[in-house]
Design an enzyme around this catalytic site. Structure first.
Site, PDB file in Angstrom:
ATOM      1  N   SER A 205       3.836   2.955   8.232  1.00  6.97           N
ATOM      2  CA  SER A 205       3.642   1.854   7.281  1.00  6.97           C
ATOM      3  C   SER A 205       4.909   1.463   6.516  1.00  6.97           C
ATOM      4  CB  SER A 205       2.267   2.506   6.304  1.00  6.97           C
ATOM      5  OG  SER A 205       1.180   2.483   6.847  1.00  6.97           O
ATOM      6  N   GLY A 206       5.008   0.225   6.186  1.00  4.41           N
ATOM      7  CA  GLY A 206       6.001  -0.287   5.365  1.00  4.41           C
ATOM      8  C   GLY A 206       7.247  -0.741   5.885  1.00  4.41           C
TER       9      GLY A 206
ATOM     10  N   HIS B 233       0.688  -1.181   0.016  1.00  5.97           N
ATOM     11  CA  HIS B 233      -0.112  -0.093  -0.032  1.00  5.97           C
ATOM     12  C   HIS B 233       0.851   1.228  -0.082  1.00  5.97           C
ATOM     13  CE1 HIS B 233       0.512  -0.097   4.315  1.00  5.97           C
ATOM     14  NE2 HIS B 233       0.407   1.147   4.395  1.00  5.97           N
TER      15      HIS B 233
ATOM     16  N   GLY C 211       2.497   6.793   9.037  1.00  7.03           N
ATOM     17  CA  GLY C 211       3.867   7.038   8.682  1.00  7.03           C
ATOM     18  C   GLY C 211       4.893   5.893   9.094  1.00  7.03           C
TER      19      GLY C 211
ATOM     20  N   ASP D  76       0.008  -7.622   1.849  1.00 10.50           N
ATOM     21  CA  ASP D  76       0.514  -6.344   1.789  1.00 10.50           C
ATOM     22  C   ASP D  76       1.855  -6.330   1.901  1.00 10.50           C
ATOM     23  OD1 ASP D  76       0.474  -3.499   1.784  1.00 10.50           O
ATOM     24  OD2 ASP D  76      -0.239  -3.475   3.875  1.00 10.50           O
TER      25      ASP D  76
END
Length: 260
Positions: free
Chosen positions: A207-208, A74, A205, A109
């Protein structure tokens, strides 16, 4: 238009994965985490986008090999180039999003970024190790989320961190996390939950970015990729941060890296 920031300089030497030259200071128990010691998470990546001539952080990522960054599907939007600090430049060669990524169900994801050139590892830039395929961490195993996510309670408001943050997030096993008053059917066996105490969590923020977990031999592995959390409040009780479980995708990672 996206770029990656690596937090250090390069010296052209070979290093083992998951072994920071500067050990992180562990044990933080504060809302939003605490400032990380400089260079103690040398595989942490900041994905940034360009707007009006300036660069802004949007997601985290993890360097897992000299030419590969692991992040969330995402997080992938527009990519034309990737730059490292201290004039270490190189364009992104390829973006690989999982073929079965589902943005509605938030499953699979996971994505890989291949850099056009290898990053030269150093004391301040090193790759994280990957876990063994199928590895499942026990309930309450101590791990750390790192990132530049929001440091206020509400997920949709507040500033991003200026300094890389770290926060202790104990693992919540699937049996617990899938209970109705936790995440219920929203969480799958290909995910790992961590936190949920109503005090500490990942946030917008982050995320990932990685869920960093240390093995008994001291080596750090990236066990998870920050995927989602509660939209009402980042640190809502019984709504732990949910990560893509990296050990469920080792075959996919190896296949894509080998084929590309």
């Amino acid at each position: 238009f996206l770029k990656c920031w690596l937090l250090g300089c390069s010296c052209g030497m070979a290093y083992g994965c998951g072994q920071p030259a500067v050990p992180p200071q562990l044990g933080a128990r504060v809302v939003g985490g605490e400032d990380a010691v400089a260079h103690s998470w040398p595989w942490q990546i900041s994905l940034q986008y360009s707007r009006s001539g300036s660069w802004y952080h949007t997601c985290g990522g993890t360097l897992i090999a000299p030419q590969w960054v692991l992040t969330a599907a995402h997080c992938i939007r527009w990519v034309l180039g990737c730059w490292g600090r201290l004039d270490q430049q190189g364009e992104v060669f390829k973006m690989i999003v999982h073929e079965k990524w589902n943005s509605f169900l938030i499953i699979n994801d996971i994505a890989l970024i291949k850099l056009a050139e290898e990053v030269q590892e150093s004391d301040t830039i090193r790759a994280a190790c990957l876990p063994d395929a199928g590895k499942i961490l026990p309930n309450d195993y101590p791990c750390y989320v790192t990132g530049w996510g929001r440091v206020t309670v509400l997920a949709a408001n507040g500033p991003l961190a200026d300094v890389l943050q770290q926060a202790l997030l104990p693992v919540v096993d699937y049996e617990t996390c899938s209970q109705r008053d936790w995440w219920g059917s929203n969480v799958r066996t290909t995910m790992v939950c961590a936190g949920g105490d109503g005090v500490i969590s990942g946030c917008n923020g982050d995320s990932g970015g990685p869920l960093n977990c240390q093995r008994n031999d001291g080596i750090w592995e990236v066990e998870g990729i920050v995927s989602f959390g509660s939209g009402l409040s980042c640190n809502m009780i019984r709504k732990p941060t949910v990560f893509t479980r990296v050990s469920a995708y080792i075959d996919w990672i190896n296949e894509k890296m080998s084929a590309n």
